[in-house]
Design a protein around this motif. Structure first.
Motif, mmCIF file in Angstrom:
data_model
loop_
_atom_site.group_PDB
_atom_site.id
_atom_site.type_symbol
_atom_site.label_atom_id
_atom_site.label_comp_id
_atom_site.label_asym_id
_atom_site.label_seq_id
_atom_site.Cartn_x
_atom_site.Cartn_y
_atom_site.Cartn_z
ATOM 1 N N ILE A 163 2.644 29.113 -7.482
ATOM 2 C CA ILE A 163 2.339 30.293 -6.756
ATOM 3 C C ILE A 163 2.168 30.057 -5.112
ATOM 4 N N PRO B 207 -5.496 30.225 -7.783
ATOM 5 C CA PRO B 207 -4.328 30.953 -8.472
ATOM 6 C C PRO B 207 -4.494 32.510 -8.217
ATOM 7 N N THR C 275 -4.801 33.551 -4.245
ATOM 8 C CA THR C 275 -3.358 33.380 -3.275
ATOM 9 C C THR C 275 -2.627 34.383 -3.246
ATOM 10 N N ILE C 276 -2.560 35.108 -4.209
ATOM 11 C CA ILE C 276 -1.567 36.196 -4.737
ATOM 12 C C ILE C 276 -2.189 37.320 -3.906
ATOM 13 N N LYS D 279 0.567 25.515 -12.543
ATOM 14 C CA LYS D 279 0.628 27.126 -12.056
ATOM 15 C C LYS D 279 0.585 27.031 -10.710
ATOM 16 N N GLN D 280 -0.058 26.416 -9.877
ATOM 17 C CA GLN D 280 -0.582 26.740 -8.342
ATOM 18 C C GLN D 280 0.575 26.026 -7.898
#
Length: 260
Positions: free
Chosen positions: A37, A187, A190-191, A33-34
């Motif tokens: 991202i 995760p 980060t966004i 996932k990361q």
């Protein structure tokens, strides 16, 4: 000191830490996932560091997996520690060019954001930037300065570390990017750090960072943005302890929390 709900695993006589199948699966899920991202959100230097380390994506790495590439790149290494260690021990390890890493991995309950620095935080979040020789030298110099000062001085130096090494942003020709390992291992954050309108993103100022308390249980309400890494390295061409003492006299700001 904050009491962690996690317990760091101990290595066997051969230095190997035995992670469970579930922990290896969580690592693999986090990595998958990361790695998507951080694209176009992490700074180029971090992404280059990820490539240099070439850490396993399907299982939790061992120290040796990281150290082979890290020592070659910057003469830094990772050292296994218990989950939480005092400031004195933390800074002394940095001064010795060793980055402390606690051998535990978050549960799925804490998948998006974890208060404690788990092994994903240390390896995926921090170690890529430590492949940069200048950044690694900065970390060692930071530890060397902070290891022998008073606890009150260490508290403020930990704030500066928090707002740079852990939660720092950098303005680049490609736009706002992340270099802080505390962000890059989360995760969720980060966004949030580069895209959400809620937090303040302030030009980096050492005095302001030293006066700003932080919390570990929320997304950060304030990020400091550097224009280049020389701003960090230049801290040691100044009287950094003098800045700490000035910040002490000026007093702390009040932190306005942003709930998770």
């Amino acid at each position: 000191m904050y009491a962690s709900k996690y317990v760091s695993k101990q290595p066997d006589p051969q230095g190997i830490i035995h992670y469970s199948a579930e922990e290896n699966e969580i690592w693999a899920n986090l990595y998958e996932k990361q790695i998507q991202i951080v694209q176009r959100r992490a700074c180029d230097e971090y992404m280059q560091g990820l490539n240099i380390l070439n850490m396993p994506s399907h299982r939790v790495p061992q120290c040796s997996d990281i150290n082979i590439a890290l020592q070659k790149a910057s003469n830094f290494s990772v050292k296994h520690v218990d989950a939480l260690i005092p400031f004195n021990e933390f800074f002394a390890l940095l001064a010795n060019r060793q980055f402390p890493a606690a051998a535990f991995l978050r549960t799925r309950e804490d998948f998006e954001y974890i208060k404690e620095p788990d092994i994903f935080h240390e390896y995926f979040g921090h170690c890529p930037m430590l492949t940069l020789p200048d950044f690694a030298n900065f970390m060692a110099a930071y530890g060397n300065l902070a290891k022998d000062v008073s606890h009150k001085e260490q508290v403020l130096l930990a704030r500066l570390y928090w707002f740079t090494v852990e939660f720092g942003l950098i303005q680049t020709q490609k736009g706002l990017r992340i270099y802080g390992g505390g962000i890059l291992s989360s995760p969720d954050e980060t966004i949030f750090a580069v895209e959400n309108p809620q937090p303040k993103r302030l030009p980096f100022n050492a005095i302001e960072a030293l006066r700003t308390p932080y919390r570990i249980d929320i997304k950060q309400p304030i990020y400091f943005v550097i224009n280049d890494y020389q701003q960090l390295y230049d801290l040691f061409s100044q009287d950094l302890l003098g800045l700490v003492h000035k910040a002490m006299k000026l007093g702390d700001y009040t932190l306005s929390p942003i709930a998770l």
